[in-house]
Motif scaffolding. Sequence first.
Motif, PDB file in Angstrom:
ATOM      1  N   ASP A 524       0.878  -1.168   0.000  1.00 58.41           N
ATOM      2  CA  ASP A 524       0.000   0.000   0.000  1.00 58.41           C
ATOM      3  C   ASP A 524       0.914   1.215   0.000  1.00 58.41           C
ATOM      4  N   ALA A 715      -3.943 -15.544  -0.582  1.00 59.54           N
ATOM      5  CA  ALA A 715      -3.411 -14.542   0.342  1.00 59.54           C
ATOM      6  C   ALA A 715      -3.161 -15.148   1.716  1.00 59.54           C
ATOM      7  N   ARG A 724      -2.875  -9.019   7.058  1.00 58.06           N
ATOM      8  CA  ARG A 724      -4.104  -9.065   6.274  1.00 58.06           C
ATOM      9  C   ARG A 724      -5.191  -8.343   7.046  1.00 58.06           C
ATOM     10  N   MET A 739     -12.622  -7.414  -3.596  1.00 57.17           N
ATOM     11  CA  MET A 739     -11.285  -7.009  -3.998  1.00 57.17           C
ATOM     12  C   MET A 739     -11.060  -5.534  -3.692  1.00 57.17           C
ATOM     13  N   ALA A 742     -10.389  -5.094   0.014  1.00 56.81           N
ATOM     14  CA  ALA A 742      -9.069  -5.589   0.410  1.00 56.81           C
ATOM     15  C   ALA A 742      -7.970  -4.642  -0.050  1.00 56.81           C
ATOM     16  N   TRP A 743      -8.064  -4.164  -1.268  1.00 61.04           N
ATOM     17  CA  TRP A 743      -7.026  -3.284  -1.807  1.00 61.04           C
ATOM     18  C   TRP A 743      -7.084  -1.901  -1.169  1.00 61.04           C
ATOM     19  N   ASP A 746      -6.015  -3.524   3.304  1.00 65.59           N
ATOM     20  CA  ASP A 746      -5.008  -4.471   3.776  1.00 65.59           C
ATOM     21  C   ASP A 746      -3.596  -3.920   3.587  1.00 65.59           C
ATOM     22  N   VAL A 749      -1.612  -7.089  -0.412  1.00 69.56           N
ATOM     23  CA  VAL A 749      -2.595  -7.841  -1.183  1.00 69.56           C
ATOM     24  C   VAL A 749      -1.842  -8.629  -2.254  1.00 69.56           C
TER      25      VAL A 749
END
Length: 956
Positions: A524, A715, A724, A739, A742-743, A746, A749
Motif C-alpha cells: 500500500d 493470500a 491481512r 477485492m 481488500a485493496w 489491507d 494484497v
Amino acid sequence: MTRTDPAVTEELASGGSAARITRASLHAGPSHGTPSGTADRPITRGAATLERDPGMPSSTWRLRSDAWEYLRYSVKRLALGGDSGEEAEALLAADGEIQRSLRALETIEMYWAGYGQRYVRTVGELLEAGDYRGALDRIGRVVNRLRGTTVPEEPRDEFTEEQDRLELATEADPRPRFEVLVVDETELADRDELRQEVLKMRSPADSFIYEYVVVPSADDAVAAVLTNPNILAVVVRPGFSDRTRQKLSRDLLETIELARSEVAPGRAPARSSLASVQRVLGLAETLAAVRPELDLYLMAGAHIEDLAGALTRRFRRVFRREDQLELHLSLLRRVSHLYDTPFFSAIQDHARRPVGVFHALPVARGGSVVTSKWIKDLADFYGLNLLLAETSATSGGLDSLLAPVRTLKKAQELAARAYGAKHTFFVTNGTSTANKIVHQALMAPNEIVLVDRNCHKSHHHAVMLTGARPAYLEAYPLDEFAFYGAVPLSRIKQLLLDYRAAGRLDEVRMITLTNCTFDGIVYDPERVMAECLAIKPDLVFLWDEAWFAFGAFHPVTRRRTAMASAKRLEERLATAAHAAAYRAQQERLFPADGAPAPDEVWLEERLLPAPSARIRVYATQSTHKTLTALRQGSMIHVYDQDWKREAEEPFHEAYMTHTSTSPNYQILSSLDIGRRQVELEGYDLVQQQLDLATSLAQAISRHPLLRRTFRVLSAHDLIPEEHRGTGRPMPLRDGLAEMWRAWASDEFVIDPSRITIEISRTGVDGDTFKHEHLMDRYGIQVNKTSRNTVLFMTNIGTSRSAIAYLIEVLVKLAERFEEEQAQRDPDIPLPDPADMPPLPDFSAFSPEFTTDGVRPDGDMRAAFFRGQRRTAVEHVRPEELRARVDAGELPVSAGFVTPYPPGFPVLVPGQVITAEVLDFMAVLDTREIHGYDPQRGYRILRSSARDAAADRTLEA
C-alpha cells in the motif's frame, strides 16, 4: 429432445457453468434491486429467481459474449430441432439457463451501445410466441457482431427505416469505434433522437465512430463505466436521478457504493448553493476517480456561464443542449489526442521517405541486406519495414532521446498523462538501467538508502556504483515455499526510528521497495509513504514496479501504484481535515516535555505526515513485461514536488550516463504506441487479464484431479495473518467489491493476475516441472519457480484459449504424476518440504565495512572494489567454506551471488557468509547463479593481514 447437459453446453457454446456464474454476479433477483419500471418485468413465463453463485466476479466482457453465444446455441436447437410446438415450449420453459441469460442481458445491454434492453425483450417475446427462427436471426446478428468487434453496429427495433439504412451503411466501416456515456433521465423518444443525431453527424472525414449509451441515474453511470470499457467519454446532463432502478447483484451494488463513497481526499466537490451542482460535481468526481482516462462534458441549459465557472475544474467543456455539433467535434478531437503517437508516426514517415544514408548503420534502409547474396532471409523474416525504420538520424521529424525537443518529447509527455506522472522518461535498455539512473540521480556517496533485501540485483549494483550505504530491510520469509514476501511497514518504521535515536536520520535519503514483488505481493504505497514521511518529511521513494505497469489501468489496482498514491497523498496533505488530525496526533507523539513518545507508540499509531512534507516519488516500470512494448522497453515515472530545485539536473546527468547515444528507435516507437493502447483499451485488457487468472485459479481448485495434485496459493498462504485485513483468501473470486475493500485496507494484497501453485505432490521440483514438463513437452513458458512452486502469470495478451490449453496440460500432467506415484517404490520416500532450510536473512556487513557497528548500513562499494583485486580474493569450494564457518571464521563475500530468477542477491560485497546462507545455496535448484563459479566455488575476501602481505609481495 432433452435438455442440454451443462458440461456439453460449456464446451460447445462457451457458456454453461462459467457463463452462469458470471451472469449471477451482474444481475440478481428482486432482493438485490429496487423493482420499478418496465425494465424489471420478466421476459418469459416461469423465469426463476436468479441466485448468486459464489465464484467468478462480474466480468462483462465474457458475460455478454457467453450469454449471447449460449442463447444462439440453445435457440438454434429449438429452431432446427423439429420438435412440435408444445414440445419446444416445454423445453424452453424447462431450460432455466435461457431465462437467466435473457434476464442478465436485459440488464447488461443497458450499459453497452449497439442493442439496448428493448432488443433483448423482443428476443424474449419472439421465443414466447414460438418464433424461434426469428429469435435466432436476431441473436445471430449480435453474435456475429460480437465476434468481429466489441462495439457492434446493429439496427435497433426503435429505429426508423431511415436509421436502419444509416446503421447498415456503416456496418462494414473499418474506422475505430468507441462509446460515449450520456447521464440523463430522458424518455425513450429523447434517447432515440440523440442516437439519430449522432448518426446524422457522422462524416466520411471523421477518423472515428462513436455511439451513445444513455443511463438515467448516477448509480447507472458508475455501473456503466465499471462494466463497459469501451466508454471513453461521459456527457452529463443535470436531469439525472441518484439511484438505479435496475436489478443489480449485491456485488455490483456494493462496488458502486464503494466507488461513490471513496472520492479521493482533497478532491471533494467545490462548494455551491445549488444542490443540482453538488450532485453533478459528486458524480464527476466519482467517475474521474474510477476511470481517470474518461473525458467529462457537461450539457446544461440555464445559467451555463455560472456553471462553467463552478465546474471547469472537472469538466473539459460545458455545452448548451443545442450545441450537438460542437460536442460531436470535441469528442472526436479528444479521442484523436489519445490516438496520437508522435514518435511512432515520425518513424513511419521516415520509413516512407526516400533518403540517402551517408551516416552510420549499413543495415538502415536495408542497404546491407536486400542486395546481399547470403542474408536476404533477414528481411524475409522481419520484414522490410524494420530495416526502413532503422536509422541513427535525430532530425527530419525524428528526435534525440538524450535531448528531446519534438516527437520524443511529446511522446513522453503523453505517457506521463497516461500513467498519472508529472514527468516520464523512456528507457531502451530495461528497468535495470532505469533503476541505476534514479539511484545515481538521487543518491550521493555515504548517504543511506533503505533497500528491500530481496529487490532486483540492479538496485544493489546501483547502490555500489553511487557509493551510497545500503541498510537492508528484511521481508517476511515464506520458508514453506522457498521465497520471500514483502517488507512489513513496522520494520521500515522501526529502522527509521533507530536512525533517529542514533542521531543519524539526516543521513537517510531514500527508500526503495519492489511493488509488486515477483510473486505478486503488492504494498500500500500511500500508507507506506505517509507513515515514513511522518518520521522523515523529506524522504525520497523509489518504487520498482517492473511487474506492475498494467496496474494504472484498472480502478482497483490503480490505487496501489506509486503515481496514483503520490497524487492522493499530495491532495490529502493539502486538506484542512488532515492538518487538524496531524496536530492532534502530534500531541500524542510528543508529550508535554517535547521528547518523542516511546517507539511502541509510534509503531502502534498510523502515523500522519506533516502538511509540509514533500512528495518525492519515482517509479520504474518494465513496460515490456506486462504491456505492449518491445523487449527492454521501460519507463521512469516521476512525481516529485522538488523536481526543479533538487532533481532535474542530476537526473538528466544520470540519464546521460546510462542511456546509449544510439538508442533503438523500434523500442521507443513501441513504447509510444503501447501508450496509445492502454489509454484507449487498457481497462478492457486488464479486466480480461485479471478475470482469466481468476478463472485459472478456480479451474484448478474445482477440478477433482487438479486439486489432488496442485494447490493454488492464496493470500492466506502468502501473507501472514497480522498483515491481512479483510481476511479473504482470493478477494476477486468473491466479487469486485471484496477485492476493492481488500485493496483499500489491507497492508499487503496479492496481484490476482499471478497464480502460484504448490507442486509438492507431483514428486518433482519447480525447476524440473518448468523445463522438462511444461516447456520441453508442451511448449508452455513460465518464468518463476521455487523449490516447490510454479508461478503462472496472465497478461493483456493472454486469451481464453491459452487458459484452456494450460488447464488441459495440467490435467495431462496430473494424470501422469498420479500414475507415476501409483508405480512408485514405497521404500523410497518422497522429499519432505520440511527438510528445506529456512530462507536466510541478510547477515551483516563485515565490521571493516560498517559505519558505526550498530546500525545495519555498510560501505558496499569499498568491498566491491577490493573484490576486484585478484590478490585480495580467493576462491573456496562450498564444503571447505562450510568447514571454515563451522570453525568460527567470518568469511566475507567479495561480490554478488545472484540466483536468476528471481534475480536478487543472496550475497553482496562485504557481507558475512553464514551457515544459513550456505545451507540455502546447497539446496537451491536454480540452474543460473550469477557470481558463483561451480568449478572454483565462492569468491571471498582475504583477511586484511593476508591482503597486506600480498600487497607487500607485489611491491617487492
